[in-house]
Design a protein around this motif. Sequence first.
Motif: not given
Length: 783
Positions: A211-212, A217-218, A264-265, A346-349
């Motif tokens: 969740f975190y 990533s958002s 943010i964190a 992993p974060v994809f944009i």
Amino acid sequence: QGHLVPSTMQVPGPVEPSSSQLSQPTHLVNPVHRSPRFGESSDPERPVPLQGAAASDEVVEQQVGFMDSGSHEVGYYNVKESDGAYDQGDTYGEELNTDTAPTMDQRGIWGKLMDWRPGFPTHDQTEDLTEEDSGFGNEITDTAMYVSQAAHDFPLLVLYSFLFFVVLTFTSIFVTIIFARQSEAERRAAGELVAKDLALFFEEQFGKAFFYARALSSFATQLPEFQALATQVASWEEIVSPTGTPKRVLSPSAANLTETYNSIADSIFSQQSVNEGAINNIQFAPAGVVGYIHPIAGNEGALGHDLLRDPNRRDASIATIRERDMIMVGPLNAIQGNFLVIGRLPVFIDEGLGGIPTQDTVMFPELEGQQMVAGKNFWGFATVLFTWDVLVNQSKITDVEESGYIINVTKADRDENGTKTDQITSFLSSKHGVITDGITEEVQTGAGPSWDVTVQPLEGYRPGWVLSLSVVAGLVSVFVAGVCWAAMVANAQRKKLIDSMLPKKASRFLLRSPGKPFVEGFQNVTIFFSDIIGYTNLAGDLSPFDVMKMLNEVYTEFDRIVAKHNVYKVETIGDSYMVVAGAPERLEECEAAARVARFGLDLLDLVSRFQSSQGLTLQVRCGMSSGPVVAGIVGTRMPRYCFFGDTVNMSSRMESTGVSGKLQTDIQTVRLLERSEWAFSIRQRASRGTQIKGKGKRTTFYVEEVLGVAGTSLAAGEKPLVTIVRVPSSDEEVADARSILATNPNKEASAQGSSRAGVYMKEMAEGYPSHAALGKGVSTRKA
């Protein structure tokens, strides 16, 4: 002594007294008042000498005497043995002075024995045997003998007890196994619950990490300032830490975003109360470089860590990109010095917003030019890190171990298809034991290695008491079966004893209707009596033990004949033996009479050949009669099955008026024998009849022989066998008269008892001096 002394001439009963007993007797017995010994006359005026066996044909002279304590007179007579003849001296009754009176040594052993009358021993010989057999070892021997004899007598009870033991053992073991399986099932259920709770705890923690990471990533994909970071990382300065870890230094513009990231964190931490949990920190790693950490305190060493350039982290990072999902890595030693579990997402944009194409074979040669997500580039990682020790403490694993469980947490790699491989790594294992049969629950960790939590009690799920309880059950089964066998044997022995004393129907009636009288009538039965001639004198002369031993021997033989002819033994009273046929099991009256007659003849044949272990021979007379009787149980203590009626009295009269070696019966029984299936030889006793007490003169008969089965022939051409009843010849009547005279020479002799009559009869038959020649005494002879 008499006709009952064995050939060895060992005088039964008394032993020679000591010299002290003879020299100073405590009392002297006047022969006038002393009861006669066996072989002596009951008339003190006619003493009869005791005779011993001569060693040769020489004349042996003995001095036999007695002392009268009242007159102090000593009488003696000389006995000269030579071929059975004797004469009496003239000194009997003369008054002698002490000078002429014979001394104790002169009178010899026979004089000593006449003055010494031994009493009964103070205890039985069986008590000596009991004293000798006392001891624990003998008790074990007796028990073993009892068990062996009981097993021999009641083999079916052994089989029943064994089957009961087998059933009881298997039942107890089966019940033990059922309880063991139930206990195992309960333990497994508890272990499964513990494993599920632990797995659920880890899944919840990893769910928070997912969740975190998604939340972070958002921000990376929506905030322009963070979107551009992936393409800027290549311009960051590369450095190597003193430990050899590859790093990059954030550019000033990238460093300015630290406060934005922290805010943010921090908002995420404050919303989820993560500070109280096991999460150590959360990170942003654009292009695989850890540029932002919250909280930074204690994690400074990880800032700028280039994951894709670090050979220890690249494989896990590439695997995360390939799986396009969060992968949990660790627990492992992080570069900041903590033992952590790391969850990377992993974060994809979108390609238009920046990022690094996964098709770049220079950057990602492992991906072989594949675009992992259509229309998107790789931005970096959103990472959540857990402190392993805190995670373990919060899972209560220690408490579970203290409650008696062994816990093992492992992870297994997955192949390209997501299937677990055999490469298993254990990173948490209890020190108390080794798991051999544990329950395993899988922890949902995402696409990475599979986590498994295995739980097992210290003693295992299978109860350790199964074997010991089975052994105990077997021993208890042996004990219970033994007790049941002993109870069944005791009951069988009791029934056997009761059935030997009472008819079965009578014993069953008493068991089912205690206190009620048992009476039954019989229209016609045949009753038999026998009596040992000379028993009164025999019992007075021998020791009770020797008398009992002799009676046991002869009655044991009688009992065998009873079983042979299937007649019913009623009782024994002293030397009297009574049997009956036609009761308690009803028989046809002729068959009952024939059974008793054949029994009586076999009994007489046995007695004619019988010799006891002491060398004694016996003479008996028998009688039988037929008629109606009433039978029943008399008394409540030591109950007996008795017969009542005139037939009983008549049978007893047939015996008491009989003579030695003859089976006497009445006319009614003869008529039954004539109609039976057996042929007999019967002779009338006397044409003038026999005087029966209370009955007057009655015609009686002697059953002499069993000829065979009636209607059959002994040889071809001969007439069929029939019962023959004949009248006595004149010679037979004379012989009968002499037998009667020998048995009852006068009223005085008759009053002395029927047993003595047998002695007279045998002496007459063997040619000894007549009663008139000997006077009133009973003569003796060599054995």
